[in-house]
Scaffold this motif. Structure first.
Motif, short mmCIF file in Angstrom:
data_model
loop_
_atom_site.label_atom_id
_atom_site.label_comp_id
_atom_site.label_asym_id
_atom_site.label_seq_id
_atom_site.Cartn_x
_atom_site.Cartn_y
_atom_site.Cartn_z
N UNK A 1 0.80 -1.22 0.00
CA UNK A 1 0.00 0.00 0.00
C UNK A 1 0.84 1.28 0.00
N UNK A 2 2.13 1.14 0.28
CA UNK A 2 3.00 2.32 0.31
C UNK A 2 3.56 2.67 -1.06
N UNK A 3 3.28 1.85 -2.06
CA UNK A 3 3.88 2.05 -3.38
C UNK A 3 3.24 3.22 -4.12
N UNK A 4 4.05 4.06 -4.77
CA UNK A 4 3.50 5.17 -5.57
C UNK A 4 2.84 4.63 -6.84
N UNK A 5 1.88 5.36 -7.35
CA UNK A 5 1.19 4.95 -8.57
C UNK A 5 2.15 4.97 -9.75
N UNK A 6 2.21 3.90 -10.56
CA UNK A 6 3.17 3.85 -11.67
C UNK A 6 2.66 4.58 -12.91
N UNK A 7 3.58 4.84 -13.83
CA UNK A 7 3.23 5.40 -15.13
C UNK A 7 4.08 4.71 -16.19
N UNK A 8 3.62 4.77 -17.46
CA UNK A 8 4.38 4.17 -18.57
C UNK A 8 4.26 5.02 -19.83
N UNK A 9 5.44 5.42 -20.38
CA UNK A 9 6.76 5.32 -19.75
C UNK A 9 6.82 6.24 -18.54
N UNK A 10 7.75 5.93 -17.63
CA UNK A 10 7.80 6.76 -16.44
C UNK A 10 8.93 6.40 -15.51
N UNK A 11 9.09 7.21 -14.49
CA UNK A 11 10.16 7.04 -13.51
C UNK A 11 9.74 6.08 -12.40
N UNK A 12 10.72 5.33 -11.92
CA UNK A 12 10.51 4.49 -10.74
C UNK A 12 11.87 4.33 -10.06
N UNK A 13 11.91 4.68 -8.77
CA UNK A 13 13.17 4.62 -8.02
C UNK A 13 14.30 5.33 -8.76
N UNK A 14 13.98 6.52 -9.25
CA UNK A 14 14.94 7.40 -9.93
C UNK A 14 15.50 6.80 -11.22
#
Length: 384
Positions: free
Chosen positions: A271-284
């Protein structure tokens, strides 16, 4: 014979056409420009989870109409991931003992036979997979009595199960049935702990298991197509197996922050995970189609070594925003399609499925009482 005069314009047209034909003919025979050939058919379809649970009473029963829907929509493939305890007869109130792992329950085996018959009646190829094998499963929830990668007793039981299946289906055509040895090999410090540290199975250990099962199966039907799942949970190609009479199965779950967003069996604090995007950033880090192409490059290299490749599982959990899922998934399907690689969506009906996925951001279409994700189906049908 009288001399025939050809007008200069016509001569140039014919000369150009001849030159182009010669060029095309040379191109078609140029080894460097040949399109790679997949030795496995480009099967496309779904996983059916009737016997995915160790307890057959907790399986997700496939409705009779589902087989026809798949066929009518242009699909030709079903993968059946099976948990071996589901077709055994033993006391389920206690952990299974090594002496109980070959106590086959004929009633349940007959039910699995019925799934194959239903698939074959709709011209669907079946891939039979041991999702949980004696001594190993990537999922927790059932205590194994030994370790498939290390214990000879577990390997003997594994081969005994494949011997049973091979004999049972010996006379089914290889066009209708293939075997997928063991789902998503992975080695954990504690095999019965879902979140225990781990990684890829050492190649020598995986090869010993694969070779033993392959010998068992081929000894009963030498023509049977046999598939080994990628290492490290299915995502890592295994060029070290290229000399074996084995094809390989990849996965469509990269990157997992997209495919398994908020999945409790993958992330400790979903539940702590940020909403993803594609293409997009994740963990910098930026993720885009180019990253997918790099991810699948080792699998495409297997094709060039003469190894057949299929994507036995792919899909996305229902917590990922739908439009993000479709954008990412379309890129994966494009890469697979361009390289002649088929797929099996996990699953047909359920949280990853084309039916009844339980997403909160989809305008479902009513399909004979089922909730159909038409956008997902259209994307899949484009590649079917």
């Amino acid at each position: 014979m009288p001399e025939i005069l050809i007008p200069r314009r016509d001569f140039l047209k014919k000369a150009t056409a001849a030159s182009m034909a010669l060029s095309l003919n040379q191109t078609s025979f140029s080894p460097s420009l040949k399109k790679r050939k997949n030795k496995l058919p480009k099967w496309r379809g779904f996983n059916l989870l009737d016997f995915f649970n160790p307890d057959p009473e907790n399986g997700r029963k496939t409705k009779p109409d589902y087989y026809k829907y798949m066929s009518d929509w242009g699909f030709d493939f079903v993968r059946i991931p099976i948990s071996y305890p589901s077709y055994l007869d033993f006391d389920r109130s206690k952990p299974i003992r090594p002496d109980e792992v070959l106590q086959f329950n004929n009633r349940v085996l007959d039910e699995i036979d019925e799934i194959l018959t239903n698939c074959h009646n709709q011209n669907l190829h079946v891939s039979l997979n041991l999702h949980r094998a004696p001594g190993f499963c990537i999922n927790a929830g059932f205590k194994e009595p030994y370790n498939l990668w290390e214990d000879q007793e577990a390997l003997d039981a594994f081969c005994a199960h494949w011997e049973m299946w091979s004999k049972r289906y010996k006379n089914i055509s290889i066009k209708k049935l293939s075997f997928d040895l063991v789902n998503e090999p992975f080695k954990r410090l504690d095999p019965n702990d879902q979140h225990s540290p781990g990684g890829a199975v050492p190649i020598a250990e995986y090869r010993k298991v694969a070779e033993a099962a392959l010998k068992t199966i081929k000894g009963i039907n030498k023509k049977r197509l046999v598939i080994a799942d990628g290492n490290g949970g299915g995502g890592t190609a295994i060029p070290e197996f290229a000399d074996l009479d084995l094809h390989q199965s990849c996965r469509g779950y990269f990157p997992m922050h997209i495919s398994h967003h908020k999945a409790s069996w993958v992330f400790k604090d979903p539940d702590s995970l940020p909403s993803p995007s594609w293409p997009g950033m994740h963990n910098e880090r930026m993720y885009q189609k180019e990253d997918l192409e790099k991810h699948y490059a080792p699998w495409i290299a297997l094709l060039e070594q003469g190894v057949g490749v299929h994507c036995g599982e792919l899909g996305c959990y229902n917590k990922t925003p739908h439009e993000v899922f479709l954008a990412w998934f379309g890129d994966i399907l494009d890469i697979l399609d361009e390289n002649g690689i088929g797929f099996g969506l996990w699953e047909f009906s359920g949280t990853f499925g084309v039916l009844n996925s339980g997403r909160t951001d989809v305008d479902y279409e009513d399909w004979y009482g089922e909730k159909l994700d038409r956008k997902l189906l259209s994307l899949l049908m484009k590649n079917a």
